[in-house]
Scaffold this active site. Sequence first.
Site, PDB file in Angstrom:
ATOM      1  CB  CYS A 148      20.567  11.485  17.679  1.00 52.90           C
ATOM      2  SG  CYS A 148      18.839  11.784  17.220  1.00 52.90           S
ATOM      3  CG  PHE A 149      20.209   6.178  13.825  1.00 54.72           C
ATOM      4  CD1 PHE A 149      21.356   5.893  13.095  1.00 54.72           C
ATOM      5  CD2 PHE A 149      19.022   5.556  13.473  1.00 54.72           C
ATOM      6  CE1 PHE A 149      21.308   5.001  12.024  1.00 54.72           C
ATOM      7  CE2 PHE A 149      18.978   4.665  12.414  1.00 54.72           C
ATOM      8  CZ  PHE A 149      20.123   4.381  11.691  1.00 54.72           C
TER       9      PHE A 149
END
Length: 363
Positions: A96-97
């Site tokens: 994810c980020f």
Amino acid sequence: MSLVLIDDFLSIVLENKPLLDVRAPVEFEKGAFPTSTNIPILDDKQRHLVGICYKKNGNEAAVKLGKKLVNKEVQAQRVFEWKTYLSENPYAYLYCFRGGQRSGITQSWLEESGVSISRLKGGYKAFRNFLMEKSQELSTNTKTIIIGGNTGSGKTILLNRLDNTVDLEGLAKHRGSSFGKFISSQPSQIDFENALYYKLIQHSAQGHKHLVIEHESRNIGRVYIPEVIFENFNKAGLVILHTPLDERVEITYEEYIINDLAEYTTIFGQEGRVKWYENMSAGFDRIKKRLGSERYLIIKNLLAQSFAGSDEGHKEWIKILLSEYYDPMYEYQIKKSSLPILFEGNAQEVFEFIKNSEKSEFI
């Protein structure tokens, strides 16, 4: 439950590891990695709502809202989609980020369903930082040879015969001129950068002495080469490819008329020829001032006549455009350039020079 984190980013690039990106679609569209597939845990609207909640009420409340939005039914659907992807890409990694909650939840849900997957430590942000730093380092320490030459000389053709190259125009999906746009859209700036970083790292791992690229401005269409890397590229030597004008006309005709018309027809059917004509006509409109009114009208008329008649007729305006517009412009650029000229010759001579330079120490 043991959830594996990995940070061997170099192996991901060298092995072209598939990546499962669980960020929201809006994040993915802004920029991702060349081997990544987006199957988000939160859609754009859900991510927006969770973000607002986080800012107003903190992390705990945001996590609680996220679980509410992704209920058991939605969770089951997400897990099914991830498992389907992983059945085809069993060695994929997850991110994810920042490599935190979204990928952590994804990893734990998959583990509970009997599927193990490693996630990137630090997520998208850490991996991209690695790519940027490594590429800047490599571009600083790699000797570059730039292939120059007049428009239509066959620089890309020559580039494709060599194995120590990076095709910047190919990565940018643009041929770097007013007529250089392909039917498919250009990548986002971040996608272009990430693809370039991958290529530079892979090139270095292959052990080449030189990196060979085409002579480009920093902008290629609407994307641009990162500043530090562009500056490093231009600490280079220039090899100029000389190709007779008639041969350049044939190369340009083949690429911009025959190949482009075939592609437009394949994609758009009977409307393809008209769409191709409109695109070419718009290209001339963009350079009208630099062409001058008289030359602009001559070329536009020749384009229209050739479009209504024989495709062979296009060679007439191509010859005018190359000799009277592009050639003087390139001569001016070469005179202005600070790049040392290492060699000049025809396609075979330039090919042999670059191949021999890999075996010698004189460059």
